[in-house]
Scaffold this active site. Structure first.
Site, PDB file in Angstrom:
ATOM      1  N   HIS A   1      17.591  20.278   9.465  1.00 45.19           N
ATOM      2  CA  HIS A   1      19.128  20.625   8.826  1.00 45.19           C
ATOM      3  C   HIS A   1      18.660  20.242   7.213  1.00 45.19           C
ATOM      4  O   HIS A   1      18.825  19.478   6.865  1.00 45.19           O
ATOM      5  CB  HIS A   1      20.267  20.174   9.479  1.00 45.19           C
ATOM      6  CG  HIS A   1      20.362  20.654  10.776  1.00 45.19           C
ATOM      7  ND1 HIS A   1      19.984  20.354  11.907  1.00 45.19           N
ATOM      8  CD2 HIS A   1      20.294  21.992  11.758  1.00 45.19           C
ATOM      9  CE1 HIS A   1      19.999  20.451  12.882  1.00 45.19           C
ATOM     10  NE2 HIS A   1      20.061  21.857  12.879  1.00 45.19           N
TER      11      HIS A   1
ATOM     12  N   GLN B   1      13.025  18.192  19.900  1.00 42.29           N
ATOM     13  CA  GLN B   1      13.010  19.125  18.692  1.00 42.29           C
ATOM     14  C   GLN B   1      12.415  18.464  17.518  1.00 42.29           C
ATOM     15  O   GLN B   1      13.010  17.406  17.081  1.00 42.29           O
ATOM     16  CB  GLN B   1      14.242  20.133  18.745  1.00 42.29           C
ATOM     17  CG  GLN B   1      14.507  20.511  19.955  1.00 42.29           C
ATOM     18  CD  GLN B   1      15.912  22.049  19.888  1.00 42.29           C
ATOM     19  OE1 GLN B   1      16.791  21.642  18.983  1.00 42.29           O
ATOM     20  NE2 GLN B   1      15.422  23.210  19.574  1.00 42.29           N
TER      21      GLN B   1
ATOM     22  N   CYS C   1      22.726  19.620  15.781  1.00 44.79           N
ATOM     23  CA  CYS C   1      23.286  19.999  14.551  1.00 44.79           C
ATOM     24  C   CYS C   1      24.730  19.135  14.745  1.00 44.79           C
ATOM     25  O   CYS C   1      24.856  19.326  13.328  1.00 44.79           O
ATOM     26  CB  CYS C   1      23.262  21.707  14.791  1.00 44.79           C
ATOM     27  SG  CYS C   1      23.420  23.281  15.566  1.00 44.79           S
TER      28      CYS C   1
ATOM     29  N   ASP D   1      14.077  18.239  14.437  1.00 44.11           N
ATOM     30  CA  ASP D   1      14.947  19.388  14.379  1.00 44.11           C
ATOM     31  C   ASP D   1      15.448  18.774  12.820  1.00 44.11           C
ATOM     32  O   ASP D   1      15.263  17.989  12.507  1.00 44.11           O
ATOM     33  CB  ASP D   1      16.594  19.356  15.358  1.00 44.11           C
ATOM     34  CG  ASP D   1      17.425  20.343  15.203  1.00 44.11           C
ATOM     35  OD1 ASP D   1      16.452  21.296  14.475  1.00 44.11           O
ATOM     36  OD2 ASP D   1      17.930  19.758  15.976  1.00 44.11           O
TER      37      ASP D   1
ATOM     38  N   ARG E   1      19.425  21.333  28.435  1.00 44.90           N
ATOM     39  CA  ARG E   1      19.091  23.031  28.063  1.00 44.90           C
ATOM     40  C   ARG E   1      19.236  22.514  29.936  1.00 44.90           C
ATOM     41  O   ARG E   1      18.227  23.010  30.500  1.00 44.90           O
ATOM     42  CB  ARG E   1      18.366  24.085  27.521  1.00 44.90           C
ATOM     43  CG  ARG E   1      18.567  24.088  26.255  1.00 44.90           C
ATOM     44  CD  ARG E   1      19.558  24.015  25.465  1.00 44.90           C
ATOM     45  NE  ARG E   1      18.953  23.467  24.194  1.00 44.90           N
ATOM     46  CZ  ARG E   1      18.443  24.113  23.125  1.00 44.90           C
ATOM     47  NH1 ARG E   1      17.745  25.609  23.802  1.00 44.90           N
ATOM     48  NH2 ARG E   1      17.656  24.119  21.934  1.00 44.90           N
TER      49      ARG E   1
ATOM     50  N   HIS F   1      18.909  25.798   9.547  1.00 43.36           N
ATOM     51  CA  HIS F   1      18.249  25.129  10.619  1.00 43.36           C
ATOM     52  C   HIS F   1      17.197  24.899  10.606  1.00 43.36           C
ATOM     53  O   HIS F   1      16.349  26.377  10.292  1.00 43.36           O
ATOM     54  CB  HIS F   1      19.166  25.647  12.073  1.00 43.36           C
ATOM     55  CG  HIS F   1      20.564  25.419  11.847  1.00 43.36           C
ATOM     56  ND1 HIS F   1      21.167  24.827  13.542  1.00 43.36           N
ATOM     57  CD2 HIS F   1      21.740  26.316  11.556  1.00 43.36           C
ATOM     58  CE1 HIS F   1      22.535  25.359  13.107  1.00 43.36           C
ATOM     59  NE2 HIS F   1      22.579  25.869  11.828  1.00 43.36           N
TER      60      HIS F   1
ATOM     61  N   LYS G   1      18.118  34.149  11.810  1.00 41.20           N
ATOM     62  CA  LYS G   1      17.268  33.815  11.998  1.00 41.20           C
ATOM     63  C   LYS G   1      15.962  34.784  11.809  1.00 41.20           C
ATOM     64  O   LYS G   1      15.634  35.858  11.903  1.00 41.20           O
ATOM     65  CB  LYS G   1      16.834  32.592  13.216  1.00 41.20           C
ATOM     66  CG  LYS G   1      17.104  34.217  14.520  1.00 41.20           C
ATOM     67  CD  LYS G   1      16.569  32.899  15.973  1.00 41.20           C
ATOM     68  CE  LYS G   1      16.374  33.417  16.279  1.00 41.20           C
ATOM     69  NZ  LYS G   1      16.111  32.835  18.142  1.00 41.20           N
TER      70      LYS G   1
END
Length: 663
Positions: A404, A400, A353, A402, A382, A536, A488
């Protein structure tokens, strides 16, 4: 004796002062505890005026936790009776069971667990009473002088809140936390103390209320989860409200072991974890690469269909970026240590992000561009502790899907609605259609864990909640589970054997666009500069984890569109191989992944090999098939149709792949 007024399950009632909670539910044998004004209490709790009381059944979530923690106490008592030198660690309830850590001179062996379980059954049969008593810190230290780990917890409690205790050691909050200390004694029928343990409770009334349990295994575990501390011995067990429920659980475990993606990953040659690379860093073999590519191709195409634009960002960034985003202050423990490049600290990214925000900020944006939807397969890292790494479902490096969405505040509800529909349709395409939603919100008692105003959190939470309720799906609260930057919603999907997995997430973020963070702006219709809302979303969550879940959901028998090898041609004799190679060429031209087994193995062995590799379709050809332009069409289940015309066989295969059905 004077009466007091209480409320029991929404019904006002007058009872005598001194009434215990158990008296309210004496006719309900399944009730093993009470919830009083929202707090769990033993049935021995003495009611006070104004109490609001609810029963806690043994087969409820809270009831099972109490059952399992009580069984953990019985196990610890049995261990110390059999191994007097054993020192007590922590013994909390966990999902589907419990554990207790012990400091013992020698590791436990399977024969020890048999002895411990036998002693536990004796304690259960005795019907020892769980008796709660309050105790001061100093008195507890004196009483537990021979229990060094309990003394350490008491010391931590003196300076820690309840949540800090849980962060200091998993399960520590079941023993100590806010308020005074309590000890639970196991009392024999003559009132003498058989054993006792530092604990907050509540517990079952007596050990006889433990209907069914089993010790599962022992393992090493570092004290407080820290590799620098002493290694203790942990015994895992499970307890259930009935023998039938225990048997069902043990059957699920057997089925889960059969489906374990780590074992199937090796058997099906999908992926591995080479020691030379490092823990939690998988590599995908060609067959696993096929599944990964199919997943990526699918989700990339779906994102484009849903209005997303594909972007790409690097794996590392200057450390300063993650201070701006808030990840280092609030998420730093999960990030890898800094890299020194040209005298400046850089970090492997844990999230995509921050970089997407820089893309948004790269030029002036207009309200006409919103919603602006950015998407990438961003590889993130991570710093997971070695003890929690688990195959593909908990790794240190993963991709991911991912995305946005940058929207006006007014557009946020529609965008969340759009994303949630996207997520649910994706899961259904992958064969998962049993799910519920979980709404993770801020814990107001821990303001230092979250950023943003109360009003912003209230608005964001309400928007997510309203959209979730529109779906008609079950919505489960998750207090305190929000990200530091906003609430979330996560989709919790049940697999083929009923286990729940957290899959996709959608997060409402009003913090990163703020002036204090990335200072994102768009020019509104009236010419003013406004802050967008950032949403997200990750549909798979991570490709690695989603694949691990799919392997277990399907037990490796993927639907044809995902199967690494979709068709195997099996000649009855060598002279039939060319016929099948021609058919394979035709199938490959239609995009089908096909192989011909022309090995020297006998036909039945070839069929068996294809079944072990869980290939969806087998096309078998002998003399009659070659003469009649047909095949014997065999499914991996063993069902077979002979004399199927080649055109029909091809059509069946192509249609099954196109429609994403399971066979």
């Amino acid at each position: 004796m004077s009466d007091i007024q209480i409320t029991v399950v929404d019904e006002s009632r007058s009872v005598e002062a001194g009434t215990k909670a158990w008296q309210l539910f004496a006719e309900s044998p399944d009730v093993i505890a009470a919830r009083v004004d929202g707090a769990l209490k033993d049935l021995a709790y003495e009611l006070t005026d104004g109490d609001v009381v609810e029963p806690v059944a043994i087969d409820s979530k809270d009831g099972r936790d109490i059952l399992r923690h009580s069984t953990a106490h019985v196990m610890a008592q049995a261990v110390q009776e059999l191994f007097p030198q054993a020192k007590l660690g922590i013994g909390p309830p966990i999902t589907d069971g419990f554990y207790y850590d012990f400091d013992v001179p020698e590791p436990f062996v399977p024969e020890d667990l048999v002895k411990i379980e036998s002693r536990m059954r004796k304690i259960v049969k005795e019907g020892q009473k769980f008796d709660r008593r309050e105790i001061s810190d100093d008195a507890a230290r004196a009483e537990l002088a021979d229990e060094p780990y309990k003394l350490e917890l008491i010391g931590l409690k003196s300076t820690a809140a309840d949540t800090s205790m849980e962060s200091a050691a998993e399960g520590a909050s079941v023993e100590v936390g806010e308020g005074g200390l309590t000890i639970y004694d196991n009392l024999k029928r003559d009132g003498s103390v058989a054993w006792g343990d530092l604990c907050r409770g509540p517990h079952l009334p007596t050990t006889k209320r433990i209907p069914a349990f089993k010790l599962m295994r022992s393992a090493a575990a570092y004290w407080r989860g820290d590799e620098k501390n002493k290694q203790l011995q942990r015994i895992y067990g499970t307890a259930w409200e009935s023998k039938e429920a225990l048997d069902e659980h043990l059957h699920r475990i057997e089925e889960a072991q059969r489906r374990d993606h780590r074992r199937l990953g090796t058997e099906l040659d999908l992926f591995s974890f080479p020691d030379e690379i490092g823990s939690g860093l998988p590599v995908f073999h060609p067959k696993g690469g096929v599944i990964k590519r199919e997943m990526e191709d699918y989700v990339r195409a779906r994102h484009i269909e849903e209005g997303f634009e594909y972007v790409g960002t690097p794996h590392v960034s200057r450390e300063e970026l993650f201070y701006t985003s808030g990840h280092l202050p609030y998420y730093g423990d999960n990030m890898f240590p800094p890299l020194d490049l040209d005298g400046q600290p850089y970090r492997l990214k844990a999230m995509n992000c921050p970089m997407h925000n820089l893309i948004f900020r790269s030029r002036q944006r207009s309200y006409r561009e919103l919603p602006l939807r950015l998407f990438e397969f961003g590889h993130v890292y991570r710093n997971e502790k070695s003890g929690v790494i688990h195959g593909l479902t908990r790794v240190r490096g993963f991709a991911q899907d991912d995305s946005h969405s940058y929207v006006t505040p007014e557009q946020a509800p529609d965008e969340i609605r759009h994303l949630l529909n996207f997520v649910l349709s994706l899961l259904r395409d992958f064969g998962m259609d049993d799910f519920y939603l979980e709404l993770s919100t801020r814990d107001d008692s821990k303001p230092d864990k979250f950023i943003g105003s109360d009003d912003d959190w209230a608005v964001a939470t309400k928007v997510l909640e309203d959209v979730c309720l529109e779906t008609g799906l079950e919505l489960v609260p998750d207090p305190g589970g929000a990200a530091y930057y906003g609430p979330k919603v996560s989709v919790q999907a049940r697999d083929a054997i009923g286990r729940t997995w957290q899959m996709s997430t959608i997060q409402y973020d009003f913090n990163m666009p703020s002036a204090e963070r990335f200072d994102l702006e768009y020019v509104a219709a009236d010419g003013s500069r406004q802050k967008p809302v950032m949403i997200h979303s990750a549909k798979f969550g991570s490709i690695e984890r989603f694949m691990g879940v799919l392997v277990e959901h399907y037990a490796g028998a993927f639907p044809p569109w995902l199967a690494p090898v979709q068709v195997v041609g099996i000649p009855v004799a060598e002279r039939h191989a060319d016929y099948l190679y021609e058919l394979a060429k035709r199938l490959k031209g239609l995009g089908v992944r096909v192989e011909v087994d022309d090995s020297d193995e006998r036909m039945q062995k070839k069929i068996r090999n294809a079944q072990l590799q869980k290939v969806p379709f087998m096309l078998i050809a002998g003399d009659n098939d070659v003469e009649g332009d047909g095949v014997s069409f065999r499914y991996r289940s063993g069902d077979q149709e002979n004399g199927v015309p080649v055109d029909d066989a091809v059509e069946r295969i192509v249609e099954a792949i196109r429609s994403r059905v399971q066979v």
